[in-house]
Design an enzyme around this catalytic site. Structure first.
Site, PDB file in Angstrom:
ATOM      1  CD  GLU A   1      -9.515  -1.858  -1.715  1.00 32.32           C
ATOM      2  OE1 GLU A   1     -10.468  -2.082  -0.962  1.00 32.32           O
ATOM      3  OE2 GLU A   1      -8.556  -2.627  -1.856  1.00 32.32           O
TER       4      GLU A   1
ATOM      5  CG  ASP B   1      -1.735  -1.263   1.369  1.00 35.62           C
ATOM      6  OD1 ASP B   1      -2.195  -1.779   0.344  1.00 35.62           O
ATOM      7  OD2 ASP B   1      -1.876  -1.754   2.498  1.00 35.62           O
TER       8      ASP B   1
END
Length: 642
Positions: free
Chosen positions: A308, A148
């Site tokens: 997302e 991430d």
């Protein structure tokens, strides 16, 4: 069939084109045969370097140029082994194969030519790629548990953050000058009392952070993911600092549900936070500590599955909205949409997804969750999440960070790496190279632990100490399969093949206590190898595995002599295979046992809890109800085979 295979193989190896033509005229299917090692006939031909035979196979046989072997190598890999530049030229320019296509180990034809010393062939590949190997970088740029990624540039310096989940210190902050070489300089949360991790299960904690810069301060936001035993599962955390390395302010929490927050600072000075699902947006106050408007949906995404990781970029009068979609598995991707106004409506990019891996067998997969950055020279790049799977799909290193260039199309859309998916070899950015010192050996001589070490949740007070050039670990009172376990010292596994070694001093132990080397995923799956104290007062070298709800202890046990004062413990890892060694003198090692495969140390290896991290390796001590302090003299991590 065996006889037919041997005939065509012999014709190819003897480079007898006439005989090959006769065989294929009689039975065209024989070109699809594979030898005893599973290598197809066209690959054997390419390895001989015979251009005439390969041309005939390509142009007149039924052989597919999409064929790969068990390591995902194609015909160009085998042609590179021959060293024939004319054969490689034919396969590149007429068949359309690439010198930088990777196998499962991320080895490309370009690298094969270099490794074998074929200078003419390497020079040809260099011309095709526009750069020599020394001018290229290799993905992933951050190997091991670095998921991430979020990035920001301030001047000529680049800063990146990655998820840390329940590991402490929380949210590593890395620095680079060239986008390729990264070094941890600090953490967003270093105060144990501010981490709020003690009660959280593995895989919870701090998810998908974002770093941004605003009016002289760095801001880091992340989702604080709680256990599933209450009404509130998610909050958004924000910290800030004038220095990128910190220290950062005490975390504040915004009670808006969702994951993957990012902060966008608009040109009018207003500040916003974005969250999933899709991209929802709400306004923040000046110091980004409070939500001052209701969340509104900007756009739900292109694929509309698990949208997302939203990030906004303002460029040339457009707001570009980047999203991660498809879930964090093999279907992961990056999409983009744009609007002339902040609140939309947003138009999806006609080239979506702008980053995805379509080859299920590729060495780099599950690519998504990206954020763009512009260099001081005007170049654009995307950092993004990726994974490398072993065997039947085990991401033992966890999710990693990759980098590829962004090109802007004539109609104003960003695409990543020419829509070719993730690269393995890529030309370096036009930035000054900055290589950080390798810190894979730690003799514990410093006043504080290296930033490479982390703990599953904060250790006990005085649970980890540096004294007299040794790391002292106080034995955890709780067993390692409990979230109450403390004082486990870990670092990321960065490679599929590596050796980890530590020297531990043997101290008196009470029955039931143990200490040593540990291979760790979370409280639900680990292997510990070291010195165990038995009920009769003797001490043994043993190994124990914990997989889900079960414990497994090695049948083997080596009795330690009462006069032994030190022991060397070692794990040699080769993909999913782990061999455990011990030594009394650090010179002569004995193999204790082998575990194969250790799939339970991967994201996919156990269906229990949230598994988003990656394999770790380090040291531990378990004391139980009685005190135990164990000194370790050093830890060494060696990439590649020992």
């Amino acid at each position: 069939m065996i006889e037919d295979r041997m005939k065509i193989e012999e014709a190819i190896l003897r480079e007898n084109l006439d005989l090959l033509k006769e065989i294929l005229a009689e039975d065209p299917s024989t070109i699809d045969y594979r030898d005893e090692s599973g290598v197809c006939m066209s690959f054997i031909a390419a390895k001989t370097g015979n251009l005439s035979i390969v041309k005939y196979i390509v142009e007149y046989s039924r052989a597919s140029m999409n064929t790969v072997d068990s390591k995902n190598r194609n015909i160009l890999h085998y042609a590179a082994m021959s060293g024939n530049p004319q054969l490689a030229k034919y396969l590149v320019e007429k068949v359309g194969l690439s010198p930088v296509t990777p196998d499962v180990d991320l080895i490309t034809p370009f690298e094969i030519a270099h490794e074998k010393g074929y200078e003419k062939l390497e020079k040809y590949f260099e011309q095709i790629c526009g750069a020599g190997l020394s001018e290229m970088y290799k993905n992933p740029i951050r190997t091991g548990f670095y998921p991430d990624p979020s990035i920001v540039r301030v001047g000529e310096d680049y800063y990146m953050v990655n998820s840390s989940f329940i590991y402490f210190p929380c949210i590593p902050i890395s620095h680079s000058k060239d986008l390729i070489h990264w070094h941890i300089i600090g953490f967003a949360i270093t105060n144990p009392d501010w981490s709020y991790l003690d009660h959280l299960e593995g895989g919870r904690g701090y998810w998908a952070p974002d770093i941004s810069y605003y009016e002289g301060r760095f801001y880091i936001t992340a989702t604080y993911r709680l256990n599933d035993n209450g009404r509130i599962y998610r909050k958004q955390m924000v910290v800030s600092s004038e220095k990128p390395e910190g220290p950062y302010s005490k975390p504040v929490f915004i009670d808006e549900d969702g994951i993957d927050p990012s902060i966008f600072n608009d040109e009018d000075g207003k500040r916003y936070m974005l969250l999933n699902r899709g991209a929802r947006i709400f306004e923040l106050n000046k110091d980004a500590t409070k939500q001052i408007s209701e969340a509104k949906l900007l756009y739900y995404g292109d694929q509309k599955r698990a949208p997302e990781g939203p990030h906004l970029l303002k460029k040339d009068g457009f707001y570009y909205l980047f999203l991660a979609e498809g879930g964090t598995g093999p279907g992961h991707r990056i999409t983009v949409a744009r609007s002339g106004t902040l609140f939309g409506n947003y138009e999806p990019c006609p080239y979506n997804p702008i980053m995805a891996q379509w080859d299920e067998k590729a060495g780099i997969s599950r690519c998504g969750h990206g954020k763009p950055v512009q260099t001081q020279n005007g170049e654009w790049y995307m950092v993004y999440l990726c994974g490398r799977m072993l065997g039947d799909g085990y991401t033992i290193l966890g999710r990693e960070t990759a980098l590829d260039p962004i090109q802007w199309t004539l109609d104003g859309w960003p695409i990543v790496n020419g829509l070719k998916g993730p690269s393995t070899l890529q030309k370096k950015p036009n930035l000054p190279e900055c290589i950080w010192e390798n810190r894979d050996f730690d003799d514990f001589d410093d006043d504080s632990l290296s930033v490479d070490w982390v703990f599953p949740r904060p250790p006990e007070r005085n649970g980890i100490q540096l004294k007299n050039s040794k790391l002292w670990i106080r034995g955890s009172k709780a067993p390692l399969n409990s979230i109450e376990a403390r004082n486990i010292v870990l670092r990321r596994q960065k490679d599929f093949v590596f050796t980890a070694e530590t020297k531990m001093l043997v101290v008196p132990m009470y029955p039931g206590q143990d200490a040593g080397l540990i291979c760790y995923y979370d409280e639900n799956s680990w292997v510990k190898f070291g010195v165990f104290a038995a009920s009769d007062g003797s001490r043994y070298i043993k190994l124990a595995e914990h997989i889900g709800l079960e414990d497994f202890h090695s049948r083997e046990a080596v009795v330690l002599n009462s006069n032994e004062r030190e022991i060397y413990l070692q794990v040699r890892t080769n993909y999913l295979r782990r061999e455990f060694y011990y030594s009394m003198d650090g010179v002569s090692y004995s193999c204790f046992t082998t575990l194969n495969p250790v799939t339970y140390l991967s994201d996919e290896g156990l269906k229990m809890g949230k598994r988003f991290t990656g394999a770790m390796v380090g040291m531990y001590a378990y004391g139980g109800e009685k005190d135990l302090e164990v000194p370790f003299e050093y830890f060494r991590y060696i990439s590649g085979r020992h």
